[in-house]
Design an enzyme around this catalytic site. Structure first.
Site, PDB file in Angstrom:
ATOM      1  CG  ASP A 142      -6.501   0.904   0.147  1.00 28.06           C
ATOM      2  OD1 ASP A 142      -6.576   1.611   1.180  1.00 28.06           O
ATOM      3  OD2 ASP A 142      -5.438   0.646  -0.417  1.00 28.06           O
TER       4      ASP A 142
ATOM      5  CB  THR B 256      -1.704   5.738  -1.963  1.00 29.08           C
ATOM      6  OG1 THR B 256      -1.673   4.318  -1.933  1.00 29.08           O
ATOM      7  CG2 THR B 256      -2.858   6.228  -1.139  1.00 29.08           C
ATOM      8  CB  THR B 257       1.122   2.982  -5.639  1.00 33.87           C
ATOM      9  OG1 THR B 257       0.990   2.323  -4.382  1.00 33.87           O
ATOM     10  CG2 THR B 257       2.472   2.676  -6.223  1.00 33.87           C
TER      11      THR B 257
ATOM     12  CG  ASP C  46      -1.787   1.199   1.328  1.00 34.83           C
ATOM     13  OD1 ASP C  46      -2.461   1.490   0.331  1.00 34.83           O
ATOM     14  OD2 ASP C  46      -1.800   1.872   2.368  1.00 34.83           O
TER      15      ASP C  46
END
Length: 524
Positions: A385, A92-93, A59
């Site tokens: 998520d 997020t990545t 994550d």
């Protein structure tokens, strides 16, 4: 050479050096997390210095939050990934990787003597074109309940396919969609409680209606109760023992001591009477309940639950419609919680308390099982998520295609815009399109495929009007994302582009890095 104006320890990096330092930090961070992108992404082990705690995760936000950084530009990327996590919950990545790819392109342009402000203008034109294309390409099935549920399931599967739950993504996608649809359009994930219990395997996890509190019912108390009227309190129920720390009480004999104890007991008895006056049959306290008050409450037929941790008490108040009380003099002003049934349930080896038929009918609990604590923690992050993205999609119902498809649609629109843009800015617009194409390239690289060939094929296919094609990373070929059901939330994709381009702009405008020392306290 002018005399230095800075005191000791303060430093200044100027123009090229400052920009280079910013680019290096951002690119290093992008390279660090890009191997975790996509369904074939790899995990990272994070070990905290000086302790044996380890976290195994892919994550992006968790990885970036855990690293101590000294580079200011890298910290900006960490912040945008945090915002992405708070706003949408996933991507997020992607946001970090896109921002670093934009800066990689910008570095190339700066080295060929293009002014940073020209690049910023070009990026602005490009991001507007990309967002227009994304909006045009998005689909909305919210009018048809079955098609919309199917969209939600596909989004959950896509989100989970890059996480630890990818093996059981169908099972967990159903679980997440059921939980979010219970919220009836609310984005308040507080109503979904997640409890982690070691043991069993991941597919032993399940969704339970109502609220489960990770506590035991007091030993002598009744074990189940229907039509509960619950008083939720945060008060000390342990004054039946003398606790005067650091003080001495001198008495003339044991008779006097007994008198003091009797006074304490009377005080406690009066407090219990005031609690009973609320007309309740369940008392939940955040603090301990000692034997004497517990026996008084139990003999009055009131079920006692003690030491319910603070988050548990807050959530319980929320889902049962009650409020947390600390004083009991005005029963008419206290809002009691209600639920249809309270009972003890067994999960694995542990007993927990289940509240069914709570007032917030949408409240539910996900019980996660797994072999190791790291596995369950990562499963919780993955599920968080998915739940976050789904709850946002219920609000902003448009969806777009994954597998590099949306990025290719945007990069094509940005290329078109570059042809219409006069002057040097066109080069910056083209560079933006190239950065967008890096996302499918990285997806293919992480799967061990020939990314140059696949992305070139994908670009050609989109140019021919097949704008639903994306990458199938299992078979290493192009397939229709619409048929495969690889969908992502429009809001998520939009937020990625907006955040990444804003962060890249901000870092590009830097021409000085000043490191100031904190003012010393002893300086007069």
């Amino acid at each position: 050479m002018s005399a230095p104006i800075f005191a000791q320890e303060a430093t200044q990096e100027r123009a090229e050096n400052a920009r280079l330092s910013s680019f290096v930090g951002a690119l290093a961070l992008g390279d660090l997390v890009k191997s975790t992108l996509g369904p074939k992404g790899m995990n990272k082990i994070l070990q905290s210095v000086g302790s044996s705690d380890i976290v195994v995760t892919n994550d992006g936000a968790t990885i970036l939050k855990s690293i101590y950084l000294d580079n200011p530009a890298a910290k900006i990327l960490v912040n945008i990934s945090k915002v992405q996590d708070d706003e949408v919950g996933d991507g997020t990545t992607s946001v970090c990787v896109l921002a670093s790819e934009l800066l990689r392109e910008a570095e190339r342009l700066v080295q060929s003597h293009m002014h940073p402000q020209t690049i910023v203008d070009g990026f602005r034109i490009a991001s507007e074109a990309a967002l227009r294309a994304l909006s045009h390409h998005a689909k909305d099935h919210s009018a048809d309940a079955d098609a919309f549920r199917n969209d939600l399931l596909n989004i959950a599967r896509t989100t989970l396919s890059s996480k630890v739950l990818s093996q059981d993504k169908d099972y967990f996608a159903n679980l997440a969609v059921d939980a979010v649809l219970r919220l009836k359009g609310s984005t308040n994930l507080e109503n979904i409680q997640i409890i982690k219990k070691l043991g069993g395997k991941l597919t032993d996890s399940y969704l339970d209606e109502g609220f489960i509190l990770d506590k035991k019912i007091a030993p002598d108390s009744i074990k189940s109760l229907e039509n509960a009227k619950i008083l939720i309190a945060n008060t000390s129920m342990d004054t039946d023992k003398i606790k005067v720390f650091g003080a001495r009480v001198r008495v003339e004999g044991t008779g006097k001591l007994a008198e003091i104890e009797r006074a304490e007991r009377e005080k406690m008895k009066a407090k219990v009477e005031r609690i009973k006056a609320h007309g309740i049959n369940c008392f939940v306290n955040r603090q301990l309940i000692y034997n004497y008050p517990e026996s008084l409450l139990t003999s009055a037929g009131i079920l006692c639950i003690e030491h319910a941790d603070f988050e548990g008490v807050e959530r319980l108040a929320l889902v049962t419609g009650g409020e947390i009380a600390s004083t009991f003099d005005r029963p008419d002003l206290v809002r009691l919680g209600e639920c249809a049934k309270i009972e003890e349930v067994m999960i694995g080896e542990d007993k927990l308390i289940k509240f069914s038929g709570v007032r917030a009918g949408e409240a539910c609990t996900v019980v996660l099982r797994g072999a190791t604590s790291q596995m369950i923690d990562e499963a919780e992050r993955s599920l968080h998520d998915a739940l976050s993205v789904l709850s946002q999609t219920v609000k902003e119902t448009r969806v777009t295609y994954g597998g590099g498809c949306a990025e290719m649609v945007m990069s094509q629109a940005v290329d078109e815009e570059a042809r219409r843009t006069p002057g040097k800015k066109a080069l910056a617009v083209e560079a933006f399109a190239h950065a967008l194409r890096q996302l499918p390239t990285i997806l293919a690289d992480n799967a061990g495929l020939d990314s140059s060939d696949l992305v070139a094929q994908l670009r050609a296919a989109h140019h021919d009007g097949k704008d639903d094609l994306g990458l199938d990373l299992d078979q290493g070929m192009l397939v229709s994302m619409a048929e495969r059901g690889v969908t992502e939330s429009y809001k998520l994709k939009r937020q990625v582009v907006v955040s990444a381009s804003e962060a890249a702009e901000m870092i590009l405008r830097v021409d000085d890095i000043l490191k100031a020392t904190p003012r010393r306290r002893d300086a007069h």
